[in-house]
Design a protein around this motif. Structure first.
Motif, PDB file in Angstrom:
ATOM      1  N   ILE A  66       0.859  -1.184   0.000  1.00 30.47           N
ATOM      2  CA  ILE A  66       0.000   0.000   0.000  1.00 30.47           C
ATOM      3  C   ILE A  66       0.889   1.226   0.000  1.00 30.47           C
ATOM      4  CG2 ILE A  66      -1.712   1.290   1.318  1.00 30.47           C
ATOM      5  CD1 ILE A  66      -2.625  -1.382   2.497  1.00 30.47           C
ATOM      6  N   ARG A  67       0.644   2.130  -0.911  1.00 28.80           N
ATOM      7  CA  ARG A  67       1.442   3.354  -1.010  1.00 28.80           C
ATOM      8  C   ARG A  67       0.592   4.544  -0.586  1.00 28.80           C
ATOM      9  NH1 ARG A  67       3.029   0.319  -5.397  1.00 28.80           N
ATOM     10  NH2 ARG A  67       5.258  -0.180  -5.419  1.00 28.80           N
ATOM     11  N   ILE A  68       1.078   5.277   0.407  1.00 31.19           N
ATOM     12  CA  ILE A  68       0.375   6.461   0.903  1.00 31.19           C
ATOM     13  C   ILE A  68       1.338   7.635   0.806  1.00 31.19           C
ATOM     14  CG2 ILE A  68      -0.783   7.509   2.874  1.00 31.19           C
ATOM     15  CD1 ILE A  68      -1.354   4.707   3.902  1.00 31.19           C
ATOM     16  N   ASP A  69       0.854   8.718   0.237  1.00 31.67           N
ATOM     17  CA  ASP A  69       1.657   9.925   0.103  1.00 31.67           C
ATOM     18  C   ASP A  69       1.957  10.496   1.488  1.00 31.67           C
ATOM     19  OD1 ASP A  69       2.924  12.071  -1.170  1.00 31.67           O
ATOM     20  OD2 ASP A  69       1.080  13.259  -1.228  1.00 31.67           O
ATOM     21  N   PRO A  70       3.183  10.889   1.753  1.00 26.36           N
ATOM     22  CA  PRO A  70       3.520  11.449   3.068  1.00 26.36           C
ATOM     23  C   PRO A  70       2.683  12.676   3.437  1.00 26.36           C
ATOM     24  CG  PRO A  70       5.520  10.958   1.859  1.00 26.36           C
ATOM     25  CD  PRO A  70       4.376  10.737   0.915  1.00 26.36           C
ATOM     26  N   LYS A  71       2.303  13.476   2.450  1.00 22.69           N
ATOM     27  CA  LYS A  71       1.464  14.641   2.725  1.00 22.69           C
ATOM     28  C   LYS A  71       0.092  14.222   3.242  1.00 22.69           C
ATOM     29  CE  LYS A  71       3.771  17.438  -0.734  1.00 22.69           C
ATOM     30  NZ  LYS A  71       3.677  18.070  -2.035  1.00 22.69           N
ATOM     31  N   THR A  72      -0.410  13.102   2.752  1.00 21.74           N
ATOM     32  CA  THR A  72      -1.694  12.586   3.215  1.00 21.74           C
ATOM     33  C   THR A  72      -1.605  12.176   4.681  1.00 21.74           C
ATOM     34  OG1 THR A  72      -2.159  11.788   0.986  1.00 21.74           O
ATOM     35  CG2 THR A  72      -3.493  10.867   2.759  1.00 21.74           C
ATOM     36  N   VAL A  73      -0.507  11.544   5.059  1.00 22.81           N
ATOM     37  CA  VAL A  73      -0.319  11.121   6.448  1.00 22.81           C
ATOM     38  C   VAL A  73      -0.269  12.338   7.374  1.00 22.81           C
ATOM     39  CG1 VAL A  73       1.242   9.929   8.032  1.00 22.81           C
ATOM     40  CG2 VAL A  73       0.854   9.005   5.749  1.00 22.81           C
ATOM     41  N   VAL A  76      -3.855  13.879   7.628  1.00 26.51           N
ATOM     42  CA  VAL A  76      -4.738  13.078   8.481  1.00 26.51           C
ATOM     43  C   VAL A  76      -4.359  13.273   9.948  1.00 26.51           C
ATOM     44  CG1 VAL A  76      -5.369  10.712   9.109  1.00 26.51           C
ATOM     45  CG2 VAL A  76      -5.318  11.385   6.710  1.00 26.51           C
TER      46      VAL A  76
END
Length: 53
Positions: free
Chosen positions: A28-35, A38
């Motif tokens: 699963i790839r999540i953009d650091p900006k999204t983390v 959130v």
């Protein structure tokens, strides 16, 4: 240190570098900006809920 002694420092970490450099296509790839976003939203939500109660 003698030339015959092998401390294994560099060689023992080489396998870990290869392991962590490998990318799994199923991961699963999540953009650091999204983390970050959130986390900030969750912090604001906690502050609002604390203020309300």
């Amino acid at each position: 240190m003698d030339k015959g002694q092998n401390t294994g420092g560099l060689m023992s970490s080489a396998g870990l570098v290869r392991y962590f450099d490998a990318e799994d296509q199923r991961a699963i790839r999540i953009d650091p900006k999204t983390v970050i976003a959130v986390g900030i939203l969750l912090g604001v939500l906690v502050q609002v809920l604390t203020f309300v109660s």
